[in-house]
Design an enzyme around this catalytic site. Structure first.
Site, short mmCIF file in Angstrom:
data_model
loop_
_atom_site.label_atom_id
_atom_site.label_comp_id
_atom_site.label_asym_id
_atom_site.label_seq_id
_atom_site.Cartn_x
_atom_site.Cartn_y
_atom_site.Cartn_z
N ASP A 210 27.71 67.28 46.40
CA ASP A 210 29.32 67.14 47.16
C ASP A 210 29.11 66.25 48.21
OD1 ASP A 210 29.24 68.79 49.60
OD2 ASP A 210 28.18 69.90 48.33
N ASP A 212 30.40 67.09 51.25
CA ASP A 212 30.87 67.96 52.45
C ASP A 212 32.30 67.95 52.80
OD1 ASP A 212 29.34 69.62 54.32
OD2 ASP A 212 30.17 68.23 55.74
#
Length: 290
Positions: A210, A212
């Site tokens: 991802d 973040d």
């Protein structure tokens, strides 16, 4: 030359390597308590291997409660010479996209609730972690990842946070913009420091899941999204690990970077002042010198 043994610390699916001969789950007792789980040992392409689920099968340990000292001690007791850490991470860089791998070479340690050393009162030691990963081992991971077709980045700074919560937006922006971190995770510290104290070569492979919370187009971290990406990454990680025996070989020369001699001048406590109880606990970690 000594026998090589590759130890892999990872999550679900990273101890299920096709072709592992003589596979056996072994329980290892250590003076630092029980490791996260039993350790799967076997041989792959003529090279001894050990696989340790960092969080335990079924994911029973949080990043804070992982028994890091017991894990490293157990691998050392089994004869592991080279540790490959594989972990899910968030990315602070647009070009380090979900699904990519990063060969980490630096850390910023923001953990605060973990035991970070095998040494202390009774036997004091200070090892250098200026360069906390082994370039030789990292290069092997880079080549193995490239050979499997993974989009891999060579070099990156890993921000180790305590967790288990993910970052606030303000923290994410600070780590990215002010501190220059490239990826963020919760498990490589104090793991890397302990591996150095145990004179083990250590390489860290970050699997990006991802962006973040800093990325304006991706919003907050979504665990469902992370798990979906993680499953794909795990398959790629297995392919990468399967190529390491051929690259590293069954015999191990002394590390050209000195990882396996990190304690040479690190122990400061005079022999006559060393605590015998502490010394007994260090039998695997520092037995070469003590």
């Amino acid at each position: 030359m000594a026998d090589a043994m590759i130890g892999v610390i990872g999550g679900s699916g990273l101890y299920e390597i096709d072709g592992l001969e003589g596979a056996e789950w072994q329980k290892v007792e250590t003076p630092w308590g029980a490791p996260s789980d039993a350790i799967l040992t076997g041989t792959l392409d003529g090279v001894k291997m050990a696989f340790l689920p960092r969080h335990g099968r079924g994911h029973v340990h949080s990043p804070t409660t992982v028994p890091y000292r017991a894990n490293i001690d157990a691998l050392k007791r089994l004869g592991v010479t080279d540790v490959i850490s594989v972990s899910a991470c968030g990315s602070f860089r647009e070009e380090m996209a979900p699904g990519d791998f990063v060969i980490v070479d630096q850390f910023i340690d923001r953990t605060f609730a973990r035991e970070k050393s095998f040494f202390g009162t009774g036997c004091v030691a200070h090892v250098s972690v200026a360069h906390p990963t082994c370039p030789r081992l990292g290069a092997a991971c880079l080549e193995a990842a490239k050979d499997t077709g993974i989009n891999v980045h060579n070099g990156g700074t890993y921000l180790a946070m305590e967790g288990p919560q993910f970052s606030t937006l303000a923290e994410s922006k600070m780590y990215r913009d002010s501190w220059g971190a490239d990826v963020i995770g919760m498990t490589n510290m104090p793991e890397a420091k302990l591996a150095r104290e145990a004179e083990l070569c250590y390489a860290s492979v970050a699997m990006i899941t991802d962006y973040d919370s800093w990325h304006p187009d991706h919003g907050e971290v979504d665990v469902t999204q992370i798990i979906a990406t993680l499953m794909g990454n795990a398959a790629h990680a297995r392919d990468m690990v399967a190529k390491l025996p051929a690259l590293l070989g069954a015999e191990r020369a002394p590390c050209p970077h000195g990882c396996d001699r990190a304690l040479e001048y690190a122990i400061l406590t005079a022999p006559e002042a060393r605590d015998k109880t502490v010394m007994a606990k260090l039998d695997a970690v520092a037995g070469r010198l003590l």
